[in-house]
Design a protein around this motif. Structure first.
Motif, PDB file in Angstrom:
ATOM      1  N   ARG A   7      -5.263   1.697   1.403  1.00 21.01           N
ATOM      2  CA  ARG A   7      -6.240   0.607   1.529  1.00 21.01           C
ATOM      3  C   ARG A   7      -6.801   0.235   0.165  1.00 21.01           C
ATOM      4  O   ARG A   7      -6.930  -0.940  -0.181  1.00 21.01           O
ATOM      5  CB  ARG A   7      -7.374   1.033   2.461  1.00 21.01           C
ATOM      6  CG  ARG A   7      -8.483   0.019   2.596  1.00 21.01           C
ATOM      7  CD  ARG A   7      -7.967  -1.176   3.326  1.00 21.01           C
ATOM      8  NE  ARG A   7      -9.023  -2.152   3.526  1.00 21.01           N
ATOM      9  CZ  ARG A   7      -8.784  -3.435   3.657  1.00 21.01           C
ATOM     10  NH1 ARG A   7      -7.555  -3.892   3.613  1.00 21.01           N
ATOM     11  NH2 ARG A   7      -9.764  -4.277   3.834  1.00 21.01           N
ATOM     12  N   HIS A  24     -11.902   4.069   5.783  1.00 16.38           N
ATOM     13  CA  HIS A  24     -11.132   3.035   6.478  1.00 16.38           C
ATOM     14  C   HIS A  24     -11.397   1.612   5.979  1.00 16.38           C
ATOM     15  O   HIS A  24     -10.916   0.655   6.553  1.00 16.38           O
ATOM     16  CB  HIS A  24     -11.345   3.126   7.987  1.00 16.38           C
ATOM     17  CG  HIS A  24     -10.069   3.031   8.769  1.00 16.38           C
ATOM     18  ND1 HIS A  24      -9.020   3.875   8.581  1.00 16.38           N
ATOM     19  CD2 HIS A  24      -9.669   2.167   9.715  1.00 16.38           C
ATOM     20  CE1 HIS A  24      -8.046   3.556   9.383  1.00 16.38           C
ATOM     21  NE2 HIS A  24      -8.402   2.507  10.082  1.00 16.38           N
ATOM     22  N   LEU A  60       4.748   3.045  13.020  1.00 18.35           N
ATOM     23  CA  LEU A  60       3.609   3.961  13.107  1.00 18.35           C
ATOM     24  C   LEU A  60       3.761   4.900  14.300  1.00 18.35           C
ATOM     25  O   LEU A  60       3.508   6.097  14.183  1.00 18.35           O
ATOM     26  CB  LEU A  60       2.314   3.155  13.220  1.00 18.35           C
ATOM     27  CG  LEU A  60       1.006   3.915  13.126  1.00 18.35           C
ATOM     28  CD1 LEU A  60       0.884   4.629  11.783  1.00 18.35           C
ATOM     29  CD2 LEU A  60      -0.161   2.967  13.320  1.00 18.35           C
ATOM     30  N   TYR A  83       1.317   2.442   5.475  1.00 21.64           N
ATOM     31  CA  TYR A  83      -0.116   2.159   5.477  1.00 21.64           C
ATOM     32  C   TYR A  83      -0.446   0.988   4.562  1.00 21.64           C
ATOM     33  O   TYR A  83      -1.310   0.174   4.875  1.00 21.64           O
ATOM     34  CB  TYR A  83      -0.925   3.392   5.081  1.00 21.64           C
ATOM     35  CG  TYR A  83      -0.825   4.504   6.098  1.00 21.64           C
ATOM     36  CD1 TYR A  83      -1.081   4.254   7.442  1.00 21.64           C
ATOM     37  CD2 TYR A  83      -0.470   5.784   5.723  1.00 21.64           C
ATOM     38  CE1 TYR A  83      -0.978   5.263   8.382  1.00 21.64           C
ATOM     39  CE2 TYR A  83      -0.370   6.797   6.658  1.00 21.64           C
ATOM     40  CZ  TYR A  83      -0.624   6.539   7.975  1.00 21.64           C
ATOM     41  OH  TYR A  83      -0.524   7.532   8.906  1.00 21.64           O
ATOM     42  N   SER A 131      -3.959   7.006   4.411  1.00 19.71           N
ATOM     43  CA  SER A 131      -4.344   5.638   4.735  1.00 19.71           C
ATOM     44  C   SER A 131      -5.405   5.080   3.775  1.00 19.71           C
ATOM     45  O   SER A 131      -5.298   3.942   3.330  1.00 19.71           O
ATOM     46  CB  SER A 131      -4.853   5.556   6.175  1.00 19.71           C
ATOM     47  OG  SER A 131      -5.189   4.227   6.501  1.00 19.71           O
ATOM     48  N   ARG A 146       5.264   7.012   4.333  1.00 14.15           N
ATOM     49  CA  ARG A 146       3.941   6.856   4.949  1.00 14.15           C
ATOM     50  C   ARG A 146       3.040   5.981   4.097  1.00 14.15           C
ATOM     51  O   ARG A 146       2.319   5.139   4.609  1.00 14.15           O
ATOM     52  CB  ARG A 146       3.281   8.221   5.169  1.00 14.15           C
ATOM     53  CG  ARG A 146       3.903   8.960   6.327  1.00 14.15           C
ATOM     54  CD  ARG A 146       3.343  10.327   6.630  1.00 14.15           C
ATOM     55  NE  ARG A 146       1.989  10.618   6.274  1.00 14.15           N
ATOM     56  CZ  ARG A 146       1.624  11.735   5.632  1.00 14.15           C
ATOM     57  NH1 ARG A 146       2.510  12.621   5.259  1.00 14.15           N
ATOM     58  NH2 ARG A 146       0.358  11.959   5.367  1.00 14.15           N
ATOM     59  N   HIS A 193      -2.402  -2.356   5.863  1.00 10.70           N
ATOM     60  CA  HIS A 193      -3.617  -2.883   5.251  1.00 10.70           C
ATOM     61  C   HIS A 193      -3.406  -4.284   4.687  1.00 10.70           C
ATOM     62  O   HIS A 193      -4.319  -5.123   4.746  1.00 10.70           O
ATOM     63  CB  HIS A 193      -4.148  -1.923   4.188  1.00 10.70           C
ATOM     64  CG  HIS A 193      -4.670  -0.646   4.764  1.00 10.70           C
ATOM     65  ND1 HIS A 193      -5.725  -0.609   5.659  1.00 10.70           N
ATOM     66  CD2 HIS A 193      -4.279   0.637   4.593  1.00 10.70           C
ATOM     67  CE1 HIS A 193      -5.964   0.646   5.993  1.00 10.70           C
ATOM     68  NE2 HIS A 193      -5.096   1.416   5.370  1.00 10.70           N
TER      69      HIS A 193
END
Length: 113
Positions: free
Chosen positions: A57, A24, A9, A87, A53, A83, A91
């Motif tokens: 998730r 999020h 990251l 992510y 992101s 990417r 998660h």
């Protein structure tokens, strides 16, 4: 594993990526369809960050087996597989460690091994 994800990251080049408001904690239980509108509930973990992101998730919470499936969920195809995968793993790790539901925790742990 957490340290490796953190290093990846930190090394991520986000030149040209405009941070956006992220939910999020995107999951099916926070999505509500009402007559003539759709609602997204529970914004307590909201933060600004990489727009890839949130779909990652959601892919984890929907138990998708491939992080690229998240792109199809939100119509965000593109060359950002690295990417998305990063992510997705972040998660998964969060669920493996912090999920209060034992089934969610077990699924995440199994996907990480």
């Amino acid at each position: 594993m957490a340290a490796a994800l953190r290093n990846e990251l930190d090394a991520l080049a986000l030149d040209g990526v405009e941070p956006r408001l992220l939910h999020h904690d995107l999951q099916a239980g926070h999505l509500v369809r009402a007559p003539r509108r759709r609602l997204l509930l529970d914004w307590e973990l909201a933060a600004f960050g990489d727009p890839l992101s949130d779909p990652a998730r959601l892919a984890v919470r929907l138990r998708l087996t491939d992080p690229s499936d998240a792109a199809a969920l939100v119509r965000q195809p593109g060359p950002d597989a690295g990417r998305r995968t990063l992510y997705w793993h972040i998660h998964l790790l969060a669920d493996a460690v912090f999920a209060t539901d034992p089934a969610v925790r077990a699924f995440a742990r199994a996907r990480l091994t």
